[in-house]
Write a protein that holds these residues in place. Structure first.
Motif, PDB file in Angstrom:
ATOM      1  N   TYR A 181      38.287  27.402  35.950  1.00 31.91           N
ATOM      2  CA  TYR A 181      39.377  28.254  35.194  1.00 31.91           C
ATOM      3  C   TYR A 181      39.069  29.720  35.635  1.00 31.91           C
ATOM      4  N   ARG A 182      40.292  30.498  35.196  1.00 38.17           N
ATOM      5  CA  ARG A 182      40.174  31.975  35.314  1.00 38.17           C
ATOM      6  C   ARG A 182      39.328  32.635  34.220  1.00 38.17           C
ATOM      7  N   VAL A 194      39.888  19.192  34.954  1.00 38.35           N
ATOM      8  CA  VAL A 194      39.353  20.805  35.285  1.00 38.35           C
ATOM      9  C   VAL A 194      39.419  20.902  36.775  1.00 38.35           C
ATOM     10  N   GLU A 244      43.369  24.562  27.960  1.00 36.73           N
ATOM     11  CA  GLU A 244      43.562  23.523  28.953  1.00 36.73           C
ATOM     12  C   GLU A 244      43.124  22.336  28.372  1.00 36.73           C
ATOM     13  N   GLU A 292      41.592  30.645  29.207  1.00 40.82           N
ATOM     14  CA  GLU A 292      42.370  29.389  29.908  1.00 40.82           C
ATOM     15  C   GLU A 292      41.763  28.263  29.630  1.00 40.82           C
ATOM     16  N   ALA A 293      40.408  28.015  29.766  1.00 42.59           N
ATOM     17  CA  ALA A 293      39.635  26.579  29.851  1.00 42.59           C
ATOM     18  C   ALA A 293      39.841  26.191  28.463  1.00 42.59           C
TER      19      ALA A 293
END
Length: 90
Positions: free
Chosen positions: A40-41, A35, A49, A45-46
């Motif tokens: 994250y944006r 992380v 990822e 995205e989170a």
């Protein structure tokens, strides 16, 4: 919020610190290894990822001390290759 999403809360037994230790260790690894410090944006995205961390890195590439330096996938593969069945169903 748990009720709204039909999630059952699970708590360890009082005074038993070992019940949750594997998950605590996993989340520590995730936060320190993957992380970004800035976060994250977006949620999308989170999610992408974190899935990439679990499936791609944590399970396939990252050696684990508990498994004698093997990845979880390799450790499981070796277990099943060496597993002897107790009964033959034929």
């Amino acid at each position: 919020m748990l009720w709204r999403y039909q999630i059952k809360q699970s708590l360890s037994r009082r005074g038993n610190c070992w019940d949750n230790s594997p998950m605590e260790r996993f989340f520590r690894s995730l936060k320190t290894e993957w992380v970004p410090v800035t976060g994250y944006r977006s949620f999308v995205e989170a999610r992408q990822e974190i899935i990439r961390y679990i499936i791609g890195y944590y399970s396939q590439l990252r050696p684990h001390h508990y498994n004698g330096g093997l990845t979880p996938n390799e450790s499981e593969r070796r277990y099943w290759n060496n597993y002897k069945t107790v009964a033959n169903l034929s």
